[in-house]
Design a protein around this motif. Structure first.
Motif, PDB file in Angstrom:
ATOM      1  N   ALA A   1     -14.087  -2.262   3.563  1.00  0.00           N
ATOM      2  CA  ALA A   1     -14.702  -3.657   4.016  1.00  0.00           C
ATOM      3  C   ALA A   1     -14.358  -3.953   5.388  1.00  0.00           C
ATOM      4  N   ALA A   2     -13.280  -3.647   6.142  1.00  0.00           N
ATOM      5  CA  ALA A   2     -13.000  -3.886   7.594  1.00  0.00           C
ATOM      6  C   ALA A   2     -13.942  -3.075   8.263  1.00  0.00           C
ATOM      7  N   ASP A   3     -14.256  -1.888   7.906  1.00  0.00           N
ATOM      8  CA  ASP A   3     -15.078  -0.788   8.639  1.00  0.00           C
ATOM      9  C   ASP A   3     -16.692  -1.540   8.688  1.00  0.00           C
ATOM     10  N   LEU A   4     -16.933  -2.020   7.583  1.00  0.00           N
ATOM     11  CA  LEU A   4     -18.350  -2.453   7.572  1.00  0.00           C
ATOM     12  C   LEU A   4     -18.408  -3.668   8.189  1.00  0.00           C
ATOM     13  N   LEU A   5     -17.594  -4.742   8.331  1.00  0.00           N
ATOM     14  CA  LEU A   5     -17.435  -5.811   8.976  1.00  0.00           C
ATOM     15  C   LEU A   5     -17.447  -5.542  10.486  1.00  0.00           C
TER      16      LEU A   5
ATOM     17  N   ALA B   1      -8.297   2.006   0.653  1.00  0.00           N
ATOM     18  CA  ALA B   1      -9.731   2.375   1.022  1.00  0.00           C
ATOM     19  C   ALA B   1     -10.589   1.310   0.907  1.00  0.00           C
ATOM     20  N   VAL B   2     -10.393   0.470  -0.158  1.00  0.00           N
ATOM     21  CA  VAL B   2     -11.289  -0.790  -0.273  1.00  0.00           C
ATOM     22  C   VAL B   2     -11.152  -1.904   0.594  1.00  0.00           C
ATOM     23  N   ILE B   3      -9.997  -2.011   1.105  1.00  0.00           N
ATOM     24  CA  ILE B   3      -9.613  -2.930   2.169  1.00  0.00           C
ATOM     25  C   ILE B   3     -10.151  -2.158   3.594  1.00  0.00           C
TER      26      ILE B   3
ATOM     27  N   ALA C   1       0.989   9.054  -8.633  1.00  0.00           N
ATOM     28  CA  ALA C   1       0.087   7.955  -9.127  1.00  0.00           C
ATOM     29  C   ALA C   1       0.172   6.734  -8.218  1.00  0.00           C
ATOM     30  N   VAL C   2       1.384   6.469  -7.726  1.00  0.00           N
ATOM     31  CA  VAL C   2       1.392   5.377  -7.045  1.00  0.00           C
ATOM     32  C   VAL C   2       0.935   5.308  -5.616  1.00  0.00           C
ATOM     33  N   ALA C   3       0.695   6.541  -5.165  1.00  0.00           N
ATOM     34  CA  ALA C   3       0.198   6.993  -3.724  1.00  0.00           C
ATOM     35  C   ALA C   3      -1.438   6.754  -4.137  1.00  0.00           C
ATOM     36  N   SER C   4      -1.841   7.141  -5.115  1.00  0.00           N
ATOM     37  CA  SER C   4      -3.145   7.230  -5.411  1.00  0.00           C
ATOM     38  C   SER C   4      -3.824   5.956  -5.449  1.00  0.00           C
ATOM     39  N   VAL C   5      -3.156   4.765  -6.378  1.00  0.00           N
ATOM     40  CA  VAL C   5      -3.506   3.470  -6.329  1.00  0.00           C
ATOM     41  C   VAL C   5      -3.448   2.924  -5.067  1.00  0.00           C
ATOM     42  N   GLY C   6      -2.335   3.158  -4.269  1.00  0.00           N
ATOM     43  CA  GLY C   6      -2.272   2.660  -2.968  1.00  0.00           C
ATOM     44  C   GLY C   6      -3.085   3.027  -2.213  1.00  0.00           C
ATOM     45  N   GLY C   7      -3.514   4.293  -2.257  1.00  0.00           N
ATOM     46  CA  GLY C   7      -4.489   4.743  -1.130  1.00  0.00           C
ATOM     47  C   GLY C   7      -6.002   4.236  -1.785  1.00  0.00           C
ATOM     48  N   ALA C   8      -6.343   4.027  -2.943  1.00  0.00           N
ATOM     49  CA  ALA C   8      -7.478   3.504  -3.246  1.00  0.00           C
ATOM     50  C   ALA C   8      -7.677   2.062  -3.044  1.00  0.00           C
TER      51      ALA C   8
ATOM     52  N   LEU D   1     -13.246   4.971  10.456  1.00  0.00           N
ATOM     53  CA  LEU D   1     -11.908   4.898  11.053  1.00  0.00           C
ATOM     54  C   LEU D   1     -11.189   3.993  10.244  1.00  0.00           C
ATOM     55  N   PHE D   2     -11.467   2.767  10.004  1.00  0.00           N
ATOM     56  CA  PHE D   2     -10.689   1.855   9.083  1.00  0.00           C
ATOM     57  C   PHE D   2     -10.524   2.284   7.948  1.00  0.00           C
ATOM     58  N   THR D   3     -11.317   3.001   7.136  1.00  0.00           N
ATOM     59  CA  THR D   3     -11.347   3.382   5.821  1.00  0.00           C
ATOM     60  C   THR D   3     -10.052   4.546   5.776  1.00  0.00           C
ATOM     61  N   ILE D   4     -10.069   5.443   6.737  1.00  0.00           N
ATOM     62  CA  ILE D   4      -9.016   6.280   6.833  1.00  0.00           C
ATOM     63  C   ILE D   4      -7.754   5.936   7.119  1.00  0.00           C
ATOM     64  N   ILE D   5      -7.675   4.735   7.840  1.00  0.00           N
ATOM     65  CA  ILE D   5      -6.228   4.253   8.302  1.00  0.00           C
ATOM     66  C   ILE D   5      -6.058   3.602   6.856  1.00  0.00           C
ATOM     67  N   GLY D   6      -7.085   2.883   6.521  1.00  0.00           N
ATOM     68  CA  GLY D   6      -6.571   2.020   5.051  1.00  0.00           C
ATOM     69  C   GLY D   6      -6.037   2.919   4.001  1.00  0.00           C
ATOM     70  N   VAL D   7      -6.766   4.024   3.688  1.00  0.00           N
ATOM     71  CA  VAL D   7      -6.076   5.063   2.703  1.00  0.00           C
ATOM     72  C   VAL D   7      -4.651   5.528   2.948  1.00  0.00           C
TER      73      VAL D   7
END
Length: 136
Positions: A96-100, A91-93, A81-88, A5-11
């Motif tokens: 990480a929050a999801d794993l933690l 997703a990383v952030i 392109a800007v949306a893709s970079v922001g989404g990526a 869920l955190f990954t989806i929210i992050g993207v």
């Protein structure tokens, strides 16, 4: 909370936030609708590009693309392109929050107390009684 869920929210937040904040970032860097602002990062980039190209800024260069976006806004391709970079980045952030969040509350297998000890003890006592009742 469901896994991922955190990954989806992050993207989502990353993509929307990047598109919404891109015009502000361009303006702050000096790429304005009135042209490149004096004594800004954009002016420094333009100067470096002009020196490298023998006195002019090449069409299609990074400085030219950023100035075009600052003056007229983001094109559909640049918005994607800007949306893709922001989404990526989101997703990383978010990942990480999801794993933690999922690794925080899980006990290790060594210290896990699942309540089965009492059940096993009762079962052992029943087996012992059954042995005593069996004829020899």
């Amino acid at each position: 909370m469901k896994r991922g869920l955190f990954t989806i929210i992050g993207v989502t937040a990353g993509a929307v936030g990047a598109v919404a904040l891109a015009p502000l970032a361009l303006t702050m860097a000096g790429f304005t609708s009135a042209g490149i602002a004096a004594s800004s990062l954009a002016a420094s980039m333009m100067s470096s590009a002009a020196i490298a190209n023998g006195g002019g800024v090449a069409a299609g260069s990074l400085v030219a693309l950023l100035q075009s976006a600052g003056a007229a806004g983001l094109s559909a391709g640049l918005t994607a392109a800007v949306a893709s970079v922001g989404g990526a980045a989101g997703a990383v952030i978010g990942g990480a929050a999801d794993l933690l969040s999922h690794s925080k509350g899980q006990p290790s297998l060594e210290n896990e107390d699942d309540g089965d000890e009492e059940e096993e003890e009762t079962e052992m006592m029943n087996l012992q009684e059954a042995k005593e009742l069996m004829p020899k």
